[in-house]
Write a protein that holds these residues in place. Structure first.
Motif, PDB file in Angstrom:
ATOM      1  N   TYR A 152      17.628  -1.989  13.277  1.00 62.37           N
ATOM      2  CA  TYR A 152      17.131  -2.287  11.923  1.00 62.37           C
ATOM      3  C   TYR A 152      17.979  -3.334  11.195  1.00 62.37           C
ATOM      4  O   TYR A 152      17.452  -4.308  10.657  1.00 62.37           O
ATOM      5  N   THR A 155      15.627   4.997  -0.290  1.00 63.56           N
ATOM      6  CA  THR A 155      14.672   5.169  -1.384  1.00 63.56           C
ATOM      7  C   THR A 155      13.592   6.127  -0.914  1.00 63.56           C
ATOM      8  O   THR A 155      13.121   6.034   0.228  1.00 63.56           O
ATOM      9  N   GLY A 188       8.116   5.783   4.196  1.00 62.12           N
ATOM     10  CA  GLY A 188       8.888   5.104   5.241  1.00 62.12           C
ATOM     11  C   GLY A 188      10.206   5.812   5.524  1.00 62.12           C
ATOM     12  O   GLY A 188      10.597   5.981   6.690  1.00 62.12           O
ATOM     13  N   CYS A 206       7.542  -7.319   1.163  1.00 62.71           N
ATOM     14  CA  CYS A 206       8.071  -5.951   1.216  1.00 62.71           C
ATOM     15  C   CYS A 206       7.601  -5.192   2.455  1.00 62.71           C
ATOM     16  O   CYS A 206       8.098  -4.118   2.746  1.00 62.71           O
ATOM     17  N   SER A 229      15.411  -6.809   1.631  1.00 68.10           N
ATOM     18  CA  SER A 229      16.326  -6.485   2.722  1.00 68.10           C
ATOM     19  C   SER A 229      16.718  -5.019   2.564  1.00 68.10           C
ATOM     20  O   SER A 229      15.845  -4.166   2.326  1.00 68.10           O
ATOM     21  N   THR A 274      10.534   7.310  -0.015  1.00 66.31           N
ATOM     22  CA  THR A 274       9.204   6.763   0.303  1.00 66.31           C
ATOM     23  C   THR A 274       8.700   7.382   1.612  1.00 66.31           C
ATOM     24  O   THR A 274       9.491   7.969   2.358  1.00 66.31           O
ATOM     25  N   ASP A 310      -2.048  -7.751   9.846  1.00 63.28           N
ATOM     26  CA  ASP A 310      -0.699  -7.501  10.346  1.00 63.28           C
ATOM     27  C   ASP A 310       0.119  -8.762  10.069  1.00 63.28           C
ATOM     28  O   ASP A 310      -0.169  -9.814  10.631  1.00 63.28           O
ATOM     29  N   VAL A 311       1.120  -8.651   9.179  1.00 64.60           N
ATOM     30  CA  VAL A 311       1.861  -9.853   8.776  1.00 64.60           C
ATOM     31  C   VAL A 311       2.763 -10.390   9.891  1.00 64.60           C
ATOM     32  O   VAL A 311       3.313 -11.477   9.766  1.00 64.60           O
ATOM     33  N   PRO A 357      19.340   0.777  -1.532  1.00 71.56           N
ATOM     34  CA  PRO A 357      19.839   1.910  -0.734  1.00 71.56           C
ATOM     35  C   PRO A 357      18.640   2.767  -0.301  1.00 71.56           C
ATOM     36  O   PRO A 357      17.499   2.400  -0.573  1.00 71.56           O
ATOM     37  N   ARG A 378      -1.837  -3.172   6.701  1.00 76.89           N
ATOM     38  CA  ARG A 378      -2.819  -3.063   7.774  1.00 76.89           C
ATOM     39  C   ARG A 378      -3.897  -2.011   7.489  1.00 76.89           C
ATOM     40  O   ARG A 378      -5.075  -2.283   7.570  1.00 76.89           O
ATOM     41  N   ASP A 379      -3.501  -0.815   7.144  1.00 74.84           N
ATOM     42  CA  ASP A 379      -4.411   0.328   7.013  1.00 74.84           C
ATOM     43  C   ASP A 379      -5.291   0.194   5.757  1.00 74.84           C
ATOM     44  O   ASP A 379      -4.797   0.269   4.626  1.00 74.84           O
ATOM     45  N   SER A 407       0.810  -1.227   0.000  1.00 74.87           N
ATOM     46  CA  SER A 407       0.000   0.000   0.000  1.00 74.87           C
ATOM     47  C   SER A 407       0.841   1.274   0.000  1.00 74.87           C
ATOM     48  O   SER A 407       0.305   2.366  -0.030  1.00 74.87           O
ATOM     49  N   SER A 408       2.176   1.133   0.018  1.00 75.82           N
ATOM     50  CA  SER A 408       3.005   2.339   0.123  1.00 75.82           C
ATOM     51  C   SER A 408       4.398   2.092  -0.460  1.00 75.82           C
ATOM     52  O   SER A 408       4.833   0.941  -0.581  1.00 75.82           O
ATOM     53  N   ILE A 455       7.955   1.342  -1.838  1.00 78.11           N
ATOM     54  CA  ILE A 455       8.547   0.380  -2.775  1.00 78.11           C
ATOM     55  C   ILE A 455       7.532  -0.725  -3.128  1.00 78.11           C
ATOM     56  O   ILE A 455       7.395  -1.105  -4.292  1.00 78.11           O
ATOM     57  N   LYS A 501      17.280  -7.126   8.989  1.00 72.99           N
ATOM     58  CA  LYS A 501      17.488  -7.271   7.541  1.00 72.99           C
ATOM     59  C   LYS A 501      18.570  -8.311   7.237  1.00 72.99           C
ATOM     60  O   LYS A 501      18.518  -8.972   6.201  1.00 72.99           O
TER      61      LYS A 501
HETATM   62  N1  LIG Z   1      12.779   3.374   1.774  1.00 78.08           N
HETATM   63  C1  LIG Z   1      14.028   2.975   1.983  1.00 78.08           C
HETATM   64  O1  LIG Z   1      14.945   3.782   2.106  1.00 78.08           O
HETATM   65  C2  LIG Z   1      14.354   1.531   2.022  1.00 78.08           C
HETATM   66  C3  LIG Z   1      13.398   0.590   2.363  1.00 78.08           C
HETATM   67  N2  LIG Z   1      13.734  -0.736   2.435  1.00 78.08           N
HETATM   68  C4  LIG Z   1      12.729  -1.733   2.810  1.00 78.08           C
HETATM   69  O2  LIG Z   1      11.721  -1.771   1.827  1.00 78.08           O
HETATM   70  C5  LIG Z   1      10.470  -2.078   2.413  1.00 78.08           C
HETATM   71  C6  LIG Z   1       9.459  -1.006   2.065  1.00 78.08           C
HETATM   72  O3  LIG Z   1       9.939   0.228   2.521  1.00 78.08           O
HETATM   73  P1  LIG Z   1       9.194   1.606   2.215  1.00 78.08           P
HETATM   74  O4  LIG Z   1       8.555   1.519   0.895  1.00 78.08           O
HETATM   75  O5  LIG Z   1      10.140   2.673   2.530  1.00 78.08           O
HETATM   76  O6  LIG Z   1       8.085   1.553   3.384  1.00 78.08           O
HETATM   77  P2  LIG Z   1       6.744   2.374   3.661  1.00 78.08           P
HETATM   78  O7  LIG Z   1       6.801   2.710   5.108  1.00 78.08           O
HETATM   79  O8  LIG Z   1       6.541   3.455   2.685  1.00 78.08           O
HETATM   80  O9  LIG Z   1       5.649   1.229   3.448  1.00 78.08           O
HETATM   81  C7  LIG Z   1       5.621   0.131   4.285  1.00 78.08           C
HETATM   82  C8  LIG Z   1       4.509  -0.800   3.880  1.00 78.08           C
HETATM   83  O10 LIG Z   1       4.498  -1.946   4.731  1.00 78.08           O
HETATM   84  C9  LIG Z   1       3.239  -2.052   5.362  1.00 78.08           C
HETATM   85  N3  LIG Z   1       3.421  -2.620   6.689  1.00 78.08           N
HETATM   86  C10 LIG Z   1       4.219  -2.158   7.683  1.00 78.08           C
HETATM   87  N4  LIG Z   1       4.120  -2.916   8.772  1.00 78.08           N
HETATM   88  C11 LIG Z   1       3.236  -3.903   8.467  1.00 78.08           C
HETATM   89  C12 LIG Z   1       2.693  -4.990   9.186  1.00 78.08           C
HETATM   90  N5  LIG Z   1       3.042  -5.242  10.458  1.00 78.08           N
HETATM   91  N6  LIG Z   1       1.817  -5.806   8.564  1.00 78.08           N
HETATM   92  C13 LIG Z   1       1.444  -5.572   7.295  1.00 78.08           C
HETATM   93  N7  LIG Z   1       1.917  -4.551   6.576  1.00 78.08           N
HETATM   94  C14 LIG Z   1       2.800  -3.725   7.143  1.00 78.08           C
HETATM   95  C15 LIG Z   1       2.702  -0.621   5.378  1.00 78.08           C
HETATM   96  O11 LIG Z   1       1.294  -0.539   5.485  1.00 78.08           O
HETATM   97  P3  LIG Z   1       0.541  -0.393   6.928  1.00 78.08           P
HETATM   98  O12 LIG Z   1       1.383   0.526   7.763  1.00 78.08           O
HETATM   99  O13 LIG Z   1      -0.814   0.112   6.607  1.00 78.08           O
HETATM  100  O14 LIG Z   1       0.497  -1.781   7.488  1.00 78.08           O
HETATM  101  C16 LIG Z   1       3.147  -0.171   3.998  1.00 78.08           C
HETATM  102  O15 LIG Z   1       2.311  -0.714   2.999  1.00 78.08           O
HETATM  103  C17 LIG Z   1      10.737  -2.194   3.922  1.00 78.08           C
HETATM  104  O16 LIG Z   1      10.927  -3.546   4.227  1.00 78.08           O
HETATM  105  C18 LIG Z   1      12.017  -1.422   4.104  1.00 78.08           C
HETATM  106  O17 LIG Z   1      12.742  -1.876   5.219  1.00 78.08           O
HETATM  107  C19 LIG Z   1      14.996  -1.185   2.132  1.00 78.08           C
HETATM  108  C20 LIG Z   1      15.962  -0.293   1.787  1.00 78.08           C
HETATM  109  C21 LIG Z   1      15.715   1.135   1.698  1.00 78.08           C
END
Ligand SMILES: NC(=O)C1=CN([C@@H]2O[C@H](COP(=O)(O)OP(=O)(O)OC[C@H]3O[C@@H](n4cnc5c(N)ncnc54)[C@H](OP(=O)(O)O)[C@@H]3O)[C@@H](O)[C@H]2O)C=CC1
Ligand SMILES: CCCCCCCCCCCCCCCC(=O)[C@@H](N)CO
Length: 297
Positions: free
Chosen positions: A186, A219, A223, A121, A172, A221, A93-94, A217, A64-65, A41-42, A44, A190
């Motif tokens: 963190y 990204t 997050g 992801c 990761s 977002t 919630d995964v 690296p 979740r949301d 939903s968000s 990557i 990973k």
């Molecule tokens: N952005 C970055 O710089 C980097 C990110 N990554 C990894 O890539 C992945 C995605 O990151 P990014 O796109 O930034 O993250 P975002 O925070 O933008 O998105 C996270 C997503 O995961 C979901 N999520 C989080 N916790 C849970 C849960 N307990 N159960 C189900 N869904 C969950 C969120 O939805 P909701 O909260 O509604 O559940 C959302 O859809 C992560 O694993 C991150 O560690 C790796 C390297 C770099």
């Protein structure tokens, strides 16, 4: 002398690289495939869903949301290439309860068919000095980033093994290859994914299922924006050396690697893992033969 050795090594690696297409599995066709994206939903994850949808896949978004899920569904649907494609949303919630994850995956398979590709992801991050990170965060990150990838994988693996096909991706991070200032909570979560992915790959390769791990690296977002709120200066400066990527670019590379599944690293690994793989295959054949023999008796 050193130069000659170096030249040989380079030549050997190039040779491996050239023959890699011969020993890699057939690329997966995403057209009509069922792809489950956790964290879809968000950021990557959402971009990965778009990338797969553009190639004709049916998508299940897991997060979740519910509001964010529906919003993402609308965004993904804009990229349809035919009118049969579906985007399904599942709120769960995964990381908390395996039986819940198992049951929603079952529902998704009933609606869209067996899962061809699972993208793990969903994840979250926090940065801060070891002593500044709240103690319960260490557990939380292991739960979401590690167990949150174990559970969905566990829920799809049996069907994939029965069908003798499938792809599993783990997201990761560069901080999952190297431990860095500010990532004491963190990074380990990973790193854990890498151990999981490599061990699992050895078990399921005879079933024609392939595992990939992405190490992106920073990204751009939501997050990352959240993480930046507490990021120490040291972490910022270290991360800057690697730059910030755009999520759609990262998603393209992740999806391509998962479809084609044969990078240079894999080719080299193939040589030292090749002998282990043949042990695994031999055991599997032996077990099946003795099972068949038992039935005959
Ligand atoms: N952005 C970055 O710089 C980097 C990110 N990554 C990894 O890539 C992945 C995605 O990151 P990014 O796109 O930034 O993250 P975002 O925070 O933008 O998105 C996270 C997503 O995961 C979901 N999520 C989080 N916790 C849970 C849960 N307990 N159960 C189900 N869904 C969950 C969120 O939805 P909701 O909260 O509604 O559940 C959302 O859809 C992560 O694993 C991150 O560690 C790796 C390297 C770099
Ligand atoms: C072969 C070894 C490779 C080593 C690369 C060294 C790179 C140093 C910079 C790393 C920056 C840290 C990125 C973390 C991104 C992340 O996961 C969070 N932003 C998540 O939100």
């Amino acid at each position: 002398m050193l130069l000659v050795v170096a030249a040989f090594i380079v030549a050997f690696v190039l040779l491996l690289y050239m023959i890699s297409p011969l020993i890699s599995p057939k690329p997966l066709k995403l057209n009509g495939a069922h792809v489950v994206v956790t964290g879809g939903s968000s950021g990557i994850g959402k971009c990965i869903a778009v990338e797969c949808y553009r190639q004709g896949a049916f998508i299940t978004l897991v997060a979740r949301d519910e509001v964010k899920l529906l919003q993402a569904k609308k965004e993904v649907e804009k990229f349809a290439i035919n009118d049969k494609q579906v985007v399904l949303c599942i709120s769960v919630d995964v990381s908390s309860d395996y039986s819940q994850v198992e049951s929603v995956i079952k529902q998704a398979q009933e609606k869209l068919g067996p899962v061809d590709m699972l993208v793990n992801c969903a994840g979250t991050s926090i940065s801060g000095k070891f002593e500044d990170v709240e103690v319960d965060r260490f557990k939380k990150l292991m739960e979401v980033n590690y167990l949150g990838s174990v559970y969905p994988t566990r829920a799809v693996i049996t069907t994939m093994k029965e069908r003798r096909m499938g792809r599993i991706m783990f997201v990761s991070s560069q901080a999952g290859q190297i431990g860095l200032f500010g990532y004491t909570a963190y990074s380990p979560s990973k790193f854990a994914l890498r151990g999981l992915a490599e061990s699992l790959q050895m078990e399921i390769k005879p079933y024609n299922i392939y595992v990939t791990v992405a190490y992106p690296p920073d990204t751009d977002t939501p997050g990352l924006a959240e993480e930046n709120k507490t990021k120490p200066l040291e972490t910022k400066l270290i991360a800057e050396t690697s730059g910030v990527c755009q999520p759609d670019q990262v998603a393209k590379i992740i999806v391509r690697d998962a479809i084609v599944t044969m990078g240079l690293f894999r080719t080299i690994a193939l040589f030292y893992l090749g002998s282990f793989d043949s042990i695994v295959r031999r055991c599997m054949i032996q077990r099946e033969q003795s099972k068949a023999a038992d039935k005959r008796e």
